[in-house]
Design a protein around this motif. Structure first.
Motif, PDB file in Angstrom:
ATOM      1  N   ASN A 180       0.809  -1.225   0.000  1.00  0.00           N
ATOM      2  CA  ASN A 180       0.000   0.000   0.000  1.00  0.00           C
ATOM      3  C   ASN A 180       0.838   1.269   0.000  1.00  0.00           C
ATOM      4  O   ASN A 180       0.336   2.331  -0.383  1.00  0.00           O
ATOM      5  CB  ASN A 180      -0.954   0.007   1.193  1.00  0.00           C
ATOM      6  CG  ASN A 180      -2.054  -1.010   1.047  1.00  0.00           C
ATOM      7  OD1 ASN A 180      -2.380  -1.443  -0.054  1.00  0.00           O
ATOM      8  ND2 ASN A 180      -2.627  -1.422   2.157  1.00  0.00           N
ATOM      9  N   SER A 181       2.099   1.175   0.409  1.00  0.00           N
ATOM     10  CA  SER A 181       2.937   2.375   0.475  1.00  0.00           C
ATOM     11  C   SER A 181       4.054   2.405  -0.569  1.00  0.00           C
ATOM     12  O   SER A 181       4.839   3.353  -0.593  1.00  0.00           O
ATOM     13  CB  SER A 181       3.548   2.512   1.877  1.00  0.00           C
ATOM     14  OG  SER A 181       4.437   1.445   2.123  1.00  0.00           O
TER      15      SER A 181
ATOM     16  N   SER B 288       2.300  -0.828  -8.777  1.00  0.00           N
ATOM     17  CA  SER B 288       2.229  -0.800 -10.240  1.00  0.00           C
ATOM     18  C   SER B 288       2.217  -2.203 -10.847  1.00  0.00           C
ATOM     19  O   SER B 288       2.132  -2.353 -12.056  1.00  0.00           O
ATOM     20  CB  SER B 288       3.395   0.000 -10.818  1.00  0.00           C
ATOM     21  OG  SER B 288       4.601  -0.721 -10.705  1.00  0.00           O
ATOM     22  N   GLY B 289       2.322  -3.229 -10.005  1.00  0.00           N
ATOM     23  CA  GLY B 289       2.268  -4.598 -10.504  1.00  0.00           C
ATOM     24  C   GLY B 289       3.608  -5.297 -10.561  1.00  0.00           C
ATOM     25  O   GLY B 289       3.686  -6.458 -10.966  1.00  0.00           O
ATOM     26  N   GLN B 290       4.670  -4.593 -10.197  1.00  0.00           N
ATOM     27  CA  GLN B 290       5.994  -5.200 -10.126  1.00  0.00           C
ATOM     28  C   GLN B 290       6.440  -5.145  -8.674  1.00  0.00           C
ATOM     29  O   GLN B 290       5.928  -4.358  -7.898  1.00  0.00           O
ATOM     30  CB  GLN B 290       6.972  -4.440 -11.005  1.00  0.00           C
ATOM     31  CG  GLN B 290       6.584  -4.440 -12.462  1.00  0.00           C
ATOM     32  CD  GLN B 290       7.611  -3.705 -13.298  1.00  0.00           C
ATOM     33  OE1 GLN B 290       8.777  -3.639 -12.946  1.00  0.00           O
ATOM     34  NE2 GLN B 290       7.180  -3.160 -14.413  1.00  0.00           N
TER      35      GLN B 290
ATOM     36  N   GLY C 207       9.661  -5.682  -1.492  1.00  0.00           N
ATOM     37  CA  GLY C 207       8.343  -6.248  -1.774  1.00  0.00           C
ATOM     38  C   GLY C 207       8.423  -7.694  -2.236  1.00  0.00           C
ATOM     39  O   GLY C 207       7.598  -8.523  -1.867  1.00  0.00           O
ATOM     40  N   ALA C 208       9.434  -7.994  -3.033  1.00  0.00           N
ATOM     41  CA  ALA C 208       9.609  -9.373  -3.508  1.00  0.00           C
ATOM     42  C   ALA C 208       9.872 -10.316  -2.341  1.00  0.00           C
ATOM     43  O   ALA C 208       9.322 -11.420  -2.289  1.00  0.00           O
ATOM     44  CB  ALA C 208      10.749  -9.440  -4.519  1.00  0.00           C
TER      45      ALA C 208
END
Length: 57
Positions: A21-22, A28-30, A35-36
């Motif tokens: 969310n931040s 953006s979908g990547q 995040g990964a």
């Protein structure tokens, strides 16, 4: 006492959602590097939790 699988799964879910969310890259979908890692941990724990639930039924 060690956290239960469900607790670890829910913690990973919250961490992933909070980051997603931040983070503009993740939104953006990547996945960014962080995040990964968070997403990978979430999916591993989700798979483990769902496998455990199937075995109980």
């Amino acid at each position: 006492m060690a956290d239960s699988l469900h607790t670890r799964y829910m913690t990973a879910t919250t961490a992933w959602r909070t980051h997603h969310n931040s983070c503009p890259t993740c939104r953006s979908g990547q996945h960014c590097a962080t995040g990964a890692q968070l997403f990978e941990r979430f999916t591993r724990l989700q798979d483990a939790y769902l496998t455990q639930q199937k075995r109980k039924s």
